[in-house]
Design an enzyme around this catalytic site. Sequence first.
Site, short mmCIF file in Angstrom:
data_model
loop_
_atom_site.label_atom_id
_atom_site.label_comp_id
_atom_site.label_asym_id
_atom_site.label_seq_id
_atom_site.Cartn_x
_atom_site.Cartn_y
_atom_site.Cartn_z
N CYS A 11 0.67 -1.23 0.02
CA CYS A 11 0.12 0.08 0.09
C CYS A 11 0.74 1.25 0.00
O CYS A 11 2.01 1.16 -0.46
CB CYS A 11 -1.01 -0.22 1.14
SG CYS A 11 -0.27 0.05 2.81
N ASN A 14 2.26 1.31 4.29
CA ASN A 14 2.43 0.01 5.26
C ASN A 14 2.06 0.15 6.59
O ASN A 14 2.90 -0.41 7.56
CB ASN A 14 3.77 -0.47 5.04
CG ASN A 14 4.12 -1.82 5.34
OD1 ASN A 14 5.06 -1.88 5.84
ND2 ASN A 14 3.28 -2.50 5.41
N CYS A 16 -1.62 0.76 7.40
CA CYS A 16 -2.99 0.54 7.51
C CYS A 16 -3.37 -0.48 6.79
O CYS A 16 -3.78 -1.75 7.16
CB CYS A 16 -3.72 1.78 7.01
SG CYS A 16 -3.66 3.21 8.09
N ARG A 17 -3.55 -0.28 5.25
CA ARG A 17 -3.78 -1.64 4.58
C ARG A 17 -3.10 -2.80 4.27
O ARG A 17 -3.53 -3.92 4.48
CB ARG A 17 -4.35 -0.86 3.13
CG ARG A 17 -5.40 -0.03 3.16
CD ARG A 17 -5.83 0.57 1.82
NE ARG A 17 -4.37 1.71 1.90
CZ ARG A 17 -4.24 2.20 0.53
NH1 ARG A 17 -4.93 2.26 -0.38
NH2 ARG A 17 -3.26 3.12 0.58
N SER A 18 -1.94 -2.70 3.96
CA SER A 18 -1.12 -3.85 3.65
C SER A 18 -0.73 -4.67 4.92
O SER A 18 -0.85 -6.00 5.13
CB SER A 18 0.03 -3.55 2.79
OG SER A 18 1.19 -2.72 3.36
N ASP A 127 -8.21 4.00 0.79
CA ASP A 127 -7.09 4.46 1.90
C ASP A 127 -8.04 4.91 3.17
O ASP A 127 -8.72 5.82 3.06
CB ASP A 127 -6.09 5.66 1.50
CG ASP A 127 -5.25 6.01 2.32
OD1 ASP A 127 -5.26 5.65 3.54
OD2 ASP A 127 -4.25 6.62 1.92
P1 4NP Z 1 -1.77 2.88 4.08
O1 4NP Z 1 -2.46 4.35 4.70
O2 4NP Z 1 -1.54 3.06 2.90
O3 4NP Z 1 -2.91 1.99 3.85
O4 4NP Z 1 -0.88 2.36 5.10
C1 4NP Z 1 -1.64 5.42 4.86
C2 4NP Z 1 -1.02 5.69 5.61
C3 4NP Z 1 -0.26 6.73 5.84
C4 4NP Z 1 -0.39 7.86 5.10
C5 4NP Z 1 -1.39 7.69 3.75
C6 4NP Z 1 -2.02 6.37 3.83
N1 4NP Z 1 0.16 8.97 5.00
O5 4NP Z 1 0.13 10.06 4.23
O6 4NP Z 1 0.96 9.32 5.87
#
Ligand code: 4NP
Length: 159
Positions: A11, A14, A16-18, A127
């Site tokens: 993702c 790294n 939240c989703r992955s 997201d």
């Molecule tokens: P992820 O979510 O891609 O599912 O881990 C996010 C975590 C942090 C950010 C964006 C998406 N960020 O912009 O910091």
Amino acid sequence: MTESVSVLFVCLGNICRSPTAEGVFRQVVEQAGLADRIRIDSCGTGHWHVGKTPDARAQQAASQRGVDISQLRARQFQESDLVDFDRVLVMDKQNLSDTLRVWERVGGAKPELFLSYGRSGHDEVPDPYYGGDQGFEVVLDLINEASEGLLAKLRESLR
Ligand code: 4NP
């Protein structure tokens, strides 16, 4: 036919989703008795959260479904991942274009949308980072569903 197969979830952050996909899919694989034959990891295309634990909301939502992701630590996607893993499953179209750009240069496992293995009709895991807690439930639902399809696909090559 192969002895073992490796899977990398990707993702943006790294956190939240992955990592949620890594934890959920690992549980699905363990329940299927295939833990010693399927290697699972996750990473993010971005560098901001390297070394961090998953987002507290992601940990909480996963924990409520019996999945512990507290031991995971964020790392950044790297070129060698395309060679080191058999399948690279990305969460959204931005992740896909970012990793495909690398794949065009170095080859290896061609990144795919993770939800192409599900039947939800969605093609992206949204997201949840800037939204409320409900977003993490949606993430878990979509990941659970696609995990079953992914395992079915991997079983074909493991037979
Ligand atoms: P992820 O979510 O891609 O599912 O881990 C996010 C975590 C942090 C950010 C964006 C998406 N960020 O912009 O910091």
